[in-house]
Design an enzyme around this catalytic site. Sequence first.
Site, mmCIF file in Angstrom:
data_model
loop_
_atom_site.group_PDB
_atom_site.id
_atom_site.type_symbol
_atom_site.label_atom_id
_atom_site.label_comp_id
_atom_site.label_asym_id
_atom_site.label_seq_id
_atom_site.Cartn_x
_atom_site.Cartn_y
_atom_site.Cartn_z
ATOM 1 N N SER A 114 65.883 14.264 -5.897
ATOM 2 C CA SER A 114 64.599 14.879 -6.192
ATOM 3 C C SER A 114 64.884 15.897 -7.298
ATOM 4 C CB SER A 114 64.035 15.568 -4.956
ATOM 5 O OG SER A 114 62.913 16.351 -5.306
ATOM 6 N N THR A 115 64.552 15.529 -8.530
ATOM 7 C CA THR A 115 64.915 16.387 -9.664
ATOM 8 C C THR A 115 64.151 17.709 -9.648
ATOM 9 O OG1 THR A 115 63.334 15.232 -11.082
ATOM 10 C CG2 THR A 115 65.607 14.483 -11.152
ATOM 11 N N CYS A 116 62.933 17.699 -9.165
ATOM 12 C CA CYS A 116 62.149 18.941 -9.136
ATOM 13 C C CYS A 116 62.739 19.945 -8.152
ATOM 14 C CB CYS A 116 60.703 18.648 -8.761
ATOM 15 S SG CYS A 116 59.840 17.671 -9.981
ATOM 16 N N SER A 117 63.233 19.454 -7.035
ATOM 17 C CA SER A 117 63.754 20.327 -5.984
ATOM 18 C C SER A 117 65.262 20.479 -6.038
ATOM 19 C CB SER A 117 63.378 19.764 -4.613
ATOM 20 O OG SER A 117 61.990 19.573 -4.531
ATOM 21 N N LEU A 118 65.917 19.735 -6.941
ATOM 22 C CA LEU A 118 67.383 19.741 -7.042
ATOM 23 C C LEU A 118 68.023 19.390 -5.703
ATOM 24 C CD1 LEU A 118 67.997 22.848 -9.323
ATOM 25 C CD2 LEU A 118 68.057 20.445 -9.967
#
Length: 142
Positions: free
Chosen positions: A132-136
Amino acid sequence: RKEYVDLYVNYVFNKSVQKPFEDFMQGFLRGCPARNWKMFFPEELQVLLQGYTKFDWHLLEENVMYSQYKKLDQTIRNFWTVFHKLPEEKKKMFLVFLSGSDRITGYGLECFRFWIADPQVENPDESSPYASTCSLILFLPR
């Protein structure tokens, strides 16, 4: 001929783009006044705008947080063993997979934190890691 070439090059690289560049510069300086940029050395400004490109990968490992995992779980130990054996370019590709960029913001790795989480799927052998790139968050099946 030399004068013609000099005038033509000057036109192509300077005169033809002068008005659009002035418009861009005016808009840019409205949002980012030049006095704010003067406090930085060129190297600092480059890091601020582009981010870091060289990393201490062991510091990245130290900053990771775990969800449904512990640092000493076999899956986590295997992950970091394999990760540290990767060539530099593959490690940067991992950053792209995790965060969408191969660079770290101007704060550096000291402030870069991400999670490794167990997606808790029924059959982990049939599941691949995903992020999840937004949440790392790296979802790493057992």
